[in-house]
Write an enzyme that holds these catalytic residues in place. Structure first.
Site, PDB file in Angstrom:
ATOM      1  N   ALA A 263     -34.110   3.545   6.118  1.00 28.53           N
ATOM      2  CA  ALA A 263     -34.478   3.788   7.524  1.00 28.53           C
ATOM      3  C   ALA A 263     -35.600   2.851   7.963  1.00 28.53           C
ATOM      4  O   ALA A 263     -35.524   2.222   9.030  1.00 28.53           O
ATOM      5  CB  ALA A 263     -34.899   5.248   7.714  1.00 28.53           C
TER       6      ALA A 263
ATOM      7  N   TYR B 293       3.349   2.009   2.024  1.00 29.13           N
ATOM      8  CA  TYR B 293       3.923   2.365   3.324  1.00 29.13           C
ATOM      9  C   TYR B 293       5.432   2.087   3.317  1.00 29.13           C
ATOM     10  O   TYR B 293       5.992   1.645   2.312  1.00 29.13           O
ATOM     11  CB  TYR B 293       3.223   1.588   4.444  1.00 29.13           C
ATOM     12  CG  TYR B 293       1.764   1.966   4.625  1.00 29.13           C
ATOM     13  CD1 TYR B 293       1.410   3.272   4.954  1.00 29.13           C
ATOM     14  CD2 TYR B 293       0.742   1.034   4.475  1.00 29.13           C
ATOM     15  CE1 TYR B 293       0.074   3.627   5.132  1.00 29.13           C
ATOM     16  CE2 TYR B 293      -0.595   1.382   4.647  1.00 29.13           C
ATOM     17  CZ  TYR B 293      -0.919   2.684   4.976  1.00 29.13           C
ATOM     18  OH  TYR B 293      -2.235   3.043   5.148  1.00 29.13           O
TER      19      TYR B 293
ATOM     20  N   CYS C  41     -19.290   0.714  -0.419  1.00 27.35           N
ATOM     21  CA  CYS C  41     -19.588   2.141  -0.579  1.00 27.35           C
ATOM     22  C   CYS C  41     -18.542   3.024   0.095  1.00 27.35           C
ATOM     23  O   CYS C  41     -18.375   4.188  -0.274  1.00 27.35           O
ATOM     24  CB  CYS C  41     -20.968   2.442   0.023  1.00 27.35           C
ATOM     25  SG  CYS C  41     -21.045   2.176   1.812  1.00 27.35           S
TER      26      CYS C  41
ATOM     27  N   HIS D 120      -1.591   4.018  -1.804  1.00 33.45           N
ATOM     28  CA  HIS D 120      -2.669   4.981  -1.537  1.00 33.45           C
ATOM     29  C   HIS D 120      -2.678   6.117  -2.551  1.00 33.45           C
ATOM     30  O   HIS D 120      -3.685   6.773  -2.727  1.00 33.45           O
ATOM     31  CB  HIS D 120      -2.569   5.530  -0.116  1.00 33.45           C
ATOM     32  CG  HIS D 120      -3.016   4.527   0.910  1.00 33.45           C
ATOM     33  ND1 HIS D 120      -4.191   3.835   0.796  1.00 33.45           N
ATOM     34  CD2 HIS D 120      -2.447   4.092   2.055  1.00 33.45           C
ATOM     35  CE1 HIS D 120      -4.331   3.018   1.830  1.00 33.45           C
ATOM     36  NE2 HIS D 120      -3.274   3.154   2.598  1.00 33.45           N
TER      37      HIS D 120
ATOM     38  N   GLU E 133       0.794  -1.232   0.000  1.00 30.66           N
ATOM     39  CA  GLU E 133       0.000   0.000   0.000  1.00 30.66           C
ATOM     40  C   GLU E 133       0.827   1.284   0.000  1.00 30.66           C
ATOM     41  O   GLU E 133       0.309   2.354   0.292  1.00 30.66           O
ATOM     42  CB  GLU E 133      -0.962   0.008   1.203  1.00 30.66           C
ATOM     43  CG  GLU E 133      -2.384  -0.385   0.837  1.00 30.66           C
ATOM     44  CD  GLU E 133      -2.608  -1.889   0.726  1.00 30.66           C
ATOM     45  OE1 GLU E 133      -1.673  -2.647   1.046  1.00 30.66           O
ATOM     46  OE2 GLU E 133      -3.693  -2.293   0.284  1.00 30.66           O
TER      47      GLU E 133
ATOM     48  N   GLN F 142     -18.708   4.568   2.711  1.00 29.21           N
ATOM     49  CA  GLN F 142     -19.264   5.785   3.301  1.00 29.21           C
ATOM     50  C   GLN F 142     -19.097   5.881   4.818  1.00 29.21           C
ATOM     51  O   GLN F 142     -18.876   6.970   5.325  1.00 29.21           O
ATOM     52  CB  GLN F 142     -20.741   5.924   2.911  1.00 29.21           C
ATOM     53  CG  GLN F 142     -20.903   6.419   1.489  1.00 29.21           C
ATOM     54  CD  GLN F 142     -22.352   6.456   1.038  1.00 29.21           C
ATOM     55  OE1 GLN F 142     -22.737   5.736   0.140  1.00 29.21           O
ATOM     56  NE2 GLN F 142     -23.156   7.291   1.659  1.00 29.21           N
TER      57      GLN F 142
ATOM     58  N   ARG G 178       2.675  -8.995   4.355  1.00 24.11           N
ATOM     59  CA  ARG G 178       1.742  -8.473   3.350  1.00 24.11           C
ATOM     60  C   ARG G 178       2.554  -7.802   2.242  1.00 24.11           C
ATOM     61  O   ARG G 178       3.170  -6.749   2.441  1.00 24.11           O
ATOM     62  CB  ARG G 178       0.764  -7.484   3.981  1.00 24.11           C
ATOM     63  CG  ARG G 178      -0.213  -6.950   2.937  1.00 24.11           C
ATOM     64  CD  ARG G 178      -1.491  -6.490   3.558  1.00 24.11           C
ATOM     65  NE  ARG G 178      -2.294  -5.769   2.588  1.00 24.11           N
ATOM     66  CZ  ARG G 178      -3.608  -5.710   2.601  1.00 24.11           C
ATOM     67  NH1 ARG G 178      -4.277  -6.350   3.525  1.00 24.11           N
ATOM     68  NH2 ARG G 178      -4.258  -5.019   1.713  1.00 24.11           N
TER      69      ARG G 178
HETATM   70  P1  NAP Z   1     -27.000  17.525  -1.933  1.00 24.89           P
HETATM   71  O1  NAP Z   1     -25.738  16.803  -1.715  1.00 24.89           O
HETATM   72  O2  NAP Z   1     -27.534  18.379  -0.843  1.00 24.89           O
HETATM   73  O3  NAP Z   1     -26.815  18.410  -3.242  1.00 24.89           O
HETATM   74  C1  NAP Z   1     -27.811  19.231  -3.735  1.00 24.89           C
HETATM   75  C2  NAP Z   1     -27.277  20.078  -4.877  1.00 24.89           C
HETATM   76  O4  NAP Z   1     -28.305  20.897  -5.325  1.00 24.89           O
HETATM   77  C3  NAP Z   1     -26.128  20.934  -4.504  1.00 24.89           C
HETATM   78  O5  NAP Z   1     -25.180  20.854  -5.559  1.00 24.89           O
HETATM   79  C4  NAP Z   1     -26.721  22.361  -4.417  1.00 24.89           C
HETATM   80  O6  NAP Z   1     -25.679  23.181  -4.919  1.00 24.89           O
HETATM   81  C5  NAP Z   1     -27.932  22.275  -5.303  1.00 24.89           C
HETATM   82  N1  NAP Z   1     -29.089  22.992  -4.805  1.00 24.89           N
HETATM   83  C6  NAP Z   1     -29.597  23.001  -3.553  1.00 24.89           C
HETATM   84  N2  NAP Z   1     -30.701  23.773  -3.490  1.00 24.89           N
HETATM   85  C7  NAP Z   1     -30.914  24.247  -4.719  1.00 24.89           C
HETATM   86  C8  NAP Z   1     -31.891  25.105  -5.285  1.00 24.89           C
HETATM   87  N3  NAP Z   1     -32.881  25.609  -4.551  1.00 24.89           N
HETATM   88  N4  NAP Z   1     -31.785  25.419  -6.586  1.00 24.89           N
HETATM   89  C9  NAP Z   1     -30.793  24.918  -7.346  1.00 24.89           C
HETATM   90  N5  NAP Z   1     -29.831  24.109  -6.865  1.00 24.89           N
HETATM   91  C10 NAP Z   1     -29.889  23.778  -5.567  1.00 24.89           C
HETATM   92  O7  NAP Z   1     -28.157  16.517  -2.297  1.00 24.89           O
HETATM   93  P2  NAP Z   1     -28.147  15.236  -3.230  1.00 24.89           P
HETATM   94  O8  NAP Z   1     -27.163  15.348  -4.331  1.00 24.89           O
HETATM   95  O9  NAP Z   1     -29.565  15.054  -3.585  1.00 24.89           O
HETATM   96  O10 NAP Z   1     -27.692  14.088  -2.284  1.00 24.89           O
HETATM   97  C11 NAP Z   1     -28.492  13.734  -1.152  1.00 24.89           C
HETATM   98  C12 NAP Z   1     -27.685  12.962  -0.143  1.00 24.89           C
HETATM   99  O11 NAP Z   1     -27.324  11.709  -0.650  1.00 24.89           O
HETATM  100  C13 NAP Z   1     -26.414  13.679   0.263  1.00 24.89           C
HETATM  101  O12 NAP Z   1     -26.255  13.586   1.656  1.00 24.89           O
HETATM  102  C14 NAP Z   1     -25.350  12.901  -0.408  1.00 24.89           C
HETATM  103  O13 NAP Z   1     -24.160  12.903   0.360  1.00 24.89           O
HETATM  104  C15 NAP Z   1     -25.957  11.512  -0.484  1.00 24.89           C
HETATM  105  N6  NAP Z   1     -25.385  10.818  -1.628  1.00 24.89           N
HETATM  106  C16 NAP Z   1     -24.099  10.467  -1.564  1.00 24.89           C
HETATM  107  C17 NAP Z   1     -23.512   9.865  -2.638  1.00 24.89           C
HETATM  108  C18 NAP Z   1     -22.060   9.464  -2.565  1.00 24.89           C
HETATM  109  O14 NAP Z   1     -21.350   9.603  -3.489  1.00 24.89           O
HETATM  110  N7  NAP Z   1     -21.573   8.970  -1.479  1.00 24.89           N
HETATM  111  C19 NAP Z   1     -24.221   9.613  -3.778  1.00 24.89           C
HETATM  112  C20 NAP Z   1     -25.545   9.998  -3.826  1.00 24.89           C
HETATM  113  C21 NAP Z   1     -26.118  10.619  -2.742  1.00 24.89           C
HETATM  114  P3  NAP Z   1     -25.744  24.749  -5.038  1.00 24.89           P
HETATM  115  O15 NAP Z   1     -26.549  25.203  -3.856  1.00 24.89           O
HETATM  116  O16 NAP Z   1     -24.339  25.213  -5.053  1.00 24.89           O
HETATM  117  O17 NAP Z   1     -26.386  24.991  -6.346  1.00 24.89           O
HETATM  118 FE1  SF4 Z   2     -18.795  -1.965   3.316  1.00 29.19          FE
HETATM  119 FE2  SF4 Z   2     -17.761   0.203   4.509  1.00 29.19          FE
HETATM  120 FE3  SF4 Z   2     -19.983   0.431   3.034  1.00 29.19          FE
HETATM  121 FE4  SF4 Z   2     -20.024  -0.898   5.357  1.00 29.19          FE
HETATM  122  S1  SF4 Z   2     -19.625   1.307   5.055  1.00 29.19           S
HETATM  123  S2  SF4 Z   2     -20.988  -1.519   3.458  1.00 29.19           S
HETATM  124  S3  SF4 Z   2     -18.008  -1.822   5.393  1.00 29.19           S
HETATM  125  S4  SF4 Z   2     -17.927  -0.177   2.350  1.00 29.19           S
END
Ligand code: NAP
Ligand code: SF4
Length: 679
Positions: free
Chosen positions: A391, A173, A344, A259, A171, A346, A221
């Site tokens: 949820a 290191y 993911c 990394h 990795e 996350q 490893r």
């Molecule tokens: P979000 O992350 O809150 O993004 C919303 C986007 O819309 C932002 O880019 C914002 O940017 C824009 N926005 C907000 N209000 C607006 C308005 N009134 N008019 C125009 N643009 C507006 O929401 P999301 O993309 O729907 O995601 C929802 C959740 O799912 C988030 O917590 C995200 O982390 C999660 N998620 C995560 C992943 C991942 O990759 N891990 C993938 C999908 C979803 P501006 O205000 O700059 O325009």
């Molecule tokens: Fe797998 Fe990490 Fe996503 Fe849990 S949070 S499902 S351990 S990648």
């Protein structure tokens, strides 16, 4: 995944005599940095965390990495095993694992130039681009001291009660830095030639073996592929494997990539078992057992790797966060009950990379074993749960496991909520495994599932539930832009459910996680994350016999874009800052290659037949397009909750229905599970 009536897993379940220890099966929990040591009651927490995995029947646990010297810590808060630190945490962990019937080895990890501490060291000058600290270069005597530090760490691990150690040589290191010409231009005995570059790992293994004797498991490893420019060649890696065996290692584990590699190695966009050939190459060079790792999250995949002779054992780190009972379920012929790691990152790696502690999206108990001890319900309740997204599912399952009688409603014909959209995005197909897990468990727990019809307040009132849980999720936000009702405007839900097919020129309004997902959906190829050959081709990974340094070659040119996509956001900052640290760069890189354009600092003026009218820095523009996809976040859907309140029926909100801002499945599942253990 195999069903219960399919044959068992003869290779995965075969025991293995490694000399110092005999493993009951071929499944190993890979080392993973959790940062649990930074929480309160670290010894208790870590003991509970590892003991749960031992009870789950895993053959061997490898602990998170401990540095043999303070200079080699991952960061100032992480663990060191040297004579200046007491062994009480280690003793507690070993005792708990042994009492649970398991085996545990300590990983000794010197982070080298990746150590986020002043005074970090590297074989040669040159700062890692992922570390703000520049390393200093130890002289020859100091390198011999590093050898001695590893031997002392091993001896202390033995004294603390571990069954063995794993020496981290991959990795990117410290040890990996010594082996690679990328980071080693030393002229002394630890550099210069291949002989010099391989000296440090061989000397460490030799010295450790001498110090701990033959009855202590010693795993090395190896970096089975460096995946960086000027990394080792395949021939050098196999030579290193031979030397490590000759120096006294019992087993070789395989890591993939540094990394700082520009190739994803463990994200969900990496096909399962994509790195099998790297493990096979190491195995071809040695006679001691070899462990395959990375993107092995399913018993069928693991069994196939062993049956095909790729490796003798499989290592799974994140899958053991997602389900501590993975091995027991394989052993008992219940693989369909495994809560699969969906890769993911996350709640695990993304948290670690931002100095938080690891848990798991699909298993919020991971690393929080002490916080999730549920009392048995005093009175069995009848509970109505509305919403079968993350949820609602998490609540329903946990409540039913505790003995409550649960009825689960959803207006859709299938469970999963927003996960059904996520699983359609290229590289996110693993989300379907989370849905599969809940389908199996809801059935087993006889949860009364009522799909295909929205639940209304009067119906819930008539049922006279003891508790009503509202997990109705979110509705997409509709921004207030003149012309928002134009026929070219659609929601991300229309696109990701396949209800609407986007035109050839697309504007995406909003660049959060979902805006990026939509851009990937519209430009990506779902096959790349499922087909190892296509994946390796896309990311420029050479085949095992290529002989190139770092096993790299020029990445494949991107295929002609199916459509032109432009993403817009109002904020002037760089796009994608809210994406996960471990996966955001992959997505950004993919979209760049696919020609996706970005407009930041946009003010949306109007939408009409000409397209999207917007202003940046006072300058008006028109973006001609066929489709405008709104990805502007969400608002809580509380209509049912309000109706229930009007009828005087108390109900509890969970997930996006409670808090839509920054909604994500990690928070939703955690909140719902915590509520379910108290009700
Ligand atoms: P979000 O992350 O809150 O993004 C919303 C986007 O819309 C932002 O880019 C914002 O940017 C824009 N926005 C907000 N209000 C607006 C308005 N009134 N008019 C125009 N643009 C507006 O929401 P999301 O993309 O729907 O995601 C929802 C959740 O799912 C988030 O917590 C995200 O982390 C999660 N998620 C995560 C992943 C991942 O990759 N891990 C993938 C999908 C979803 P501006 O205000 O700059 O325009
Ligand atoms: Fe797998 Fe990490 Fe996503 Fe849990 S949070 S499902 S351990 S990648």
């Amino acid at each position: 995944m195999t069903n219960a009536s399919a044959p068992a897993y003869p290779h995965l379940l075969a025991s293995l005599d490694l000399g110092p220890v005999t493993l009951p099966n071929r499944m190993i929990m890979g080392a993973m940095h959790t940062r649990l040591e930074t929480l309160d009651r670290p010894a208790e927490r870590m003991a509970a965390f590892y003991a749960a995995r031992a009870r789950g029947g895993i053959g061997l646990i490898l602990s998170g990495g401990y540095a043999p010297h303070p200079d080699g810590r991952m960061d100032p808060e992480t663990g060191v095993i040297d004579s200046g630190h007491d062994l009480s945490v280690h003793r507690a962990v070993c005792q708990a694992v042994h009492e649970a019937g398991g085996l545990i080895a300590l990983q000794v990890l010197h982070a080298g130039r990746y150590a986020k501490v002043p005074g970090c060291v590297s074989p040669s000058a040159g700062q890692a681009r992922i570390n703000r600290y520049a390393p200093r270069v130890p002289d020859t005597q100091e390198v011999w001291d590093i050898v001695a530090d590893h031997a002392r760490a091993a001896e202390l691990a033995q004294e603390a009660g571990y069954d063995g150690i794993e020496i981290m040589g991959s990795e990117g290191y410290l040890i990996n830095e010594f082996t690679s010409p990328r980071t080693n231009d030393r002229a002394d005995e630890f550099g210069g030639s291949l002989e010099g570059r391989l000296r440090l790992p061989a000397e460490i293994v030799r010295r450790v073996r001498r110090r701990v004797g033959p009855a202590f498991l010693l795993i090395y490893r190896i970096s089975a592929m460096d995946l960086v420019e000027d990394g080792l060649t395949g021939a050098e890696i196999t030579e290193l494997a031979r030397r490590v065996q000759a120096a006294g290692a019992d087993v070789i584990n395989t890591g993939v990539g540094w990394h700082e590699s520009a190739v994803p190695t463990i994200a969900a966009s990496v096909p399962r078992a994509a790195w099998a050939f790297a493990a096979r190459r190491v195995k071809s060079a040695v006679t001691i057992p070899v462990i395959a790792s990375n993107r092995i999250n399913d018993p069928d995949v693991a069994e196939a790797l062993l049956a095909g002779g790729t490796a003798d054992l499989v290592s799974m780190a994140r899958p053991l966060l997602a389900d501590p009972d993975f091995a027991r379920k394989v052993r008992d012929g219940r693989p369909e009950e495994i809560s699969t790691c969906i890769a993911c990152n996350q709640a695990c790696l993304d948290r670690i990379f931002t100095d938080r502690t690891a848990s798991c999206m699909v298993n919020p108990r991971a690393g929080r074993e002490l916080d999730f001890i549920a009392a048995l319900p005093v009175v069995r309740k009848r509970i109505g749960v509305v919403g079968a997204g993350p949820a609602g599912l998490a609540f329903a399952l946990t409540a039913a496991e505790r003995g409550h009688t649960v009825t689960l409603y959803d207006a859709a014909e299938e469970i999963g909520g927003q996960w059904n959209m996520a699983k359609a995005v290229p590289g996110k197909a693993e989300f379907s495994q989370a849905i599969r897990y809940y389908e199996v468990r809801l059935r087993q727990l006889s949860i009364d599932l009522r799909l295909g019809k929205p639940a209304d307040a009067s119906q819930l009132a008539a049922e006279n539930y003891d508790e009503v849980i509202v997990a109705t999720g979110v509705t997409p936000r509709t921004p207030d832009i003149p012309g928002i009702g134009h026929p070219s405007v659609v929601s991300y839900t229309d696109i990701l459910t396949g209800r609407v097919t986007a035109g050839r020129k697309v504007a995406i309004i909003g660049a959060g996680g979902i805006g990026f997902d939509v851009a990937e959906y519209l430009t990506g190829d779902p096959r790349t994350a499922l087909d190892p050959a296509a994946f390796l081709h896309e990311w420029g990974v050479a085949g095992p016999g290529s002989g190139t340094r770092g096993d790299l070659r020029a990445p494949a040119p991107p295929p002609p874009a199916a459509r032109g996509v432009t993403m817009f956001q109002r904020r002037p900052e760089r796009m994608g800052r809210t994406l996960g640290k471990s996966t955001g760069w992959i997505l950004r890189s993919r979209l760049r290659k696919a020609g996706v354009e970005e407009v930041t600092g946009a003010c949306y003026d109007a939408i009409d037949d000409q397209g999207l009218h917007y202003t940046v820095n006072g300058q008006a523009h028109v973006h001609p397009c066929d489709t405008i996809v709104i990805c502007a976040g969400q608002e809580s859907d509380r209509a049912l909750h309000d109706d229930l309140s009007a009828l005087g029926i108390p109900a509890r909100l969970v997930g996006g229905a409670d808090v839509a801002a920054e909604l994500d499945a990690v928070a939703a599942i955690d909140q719902a599970t915590r509520l379910a253990i108290t009700i």
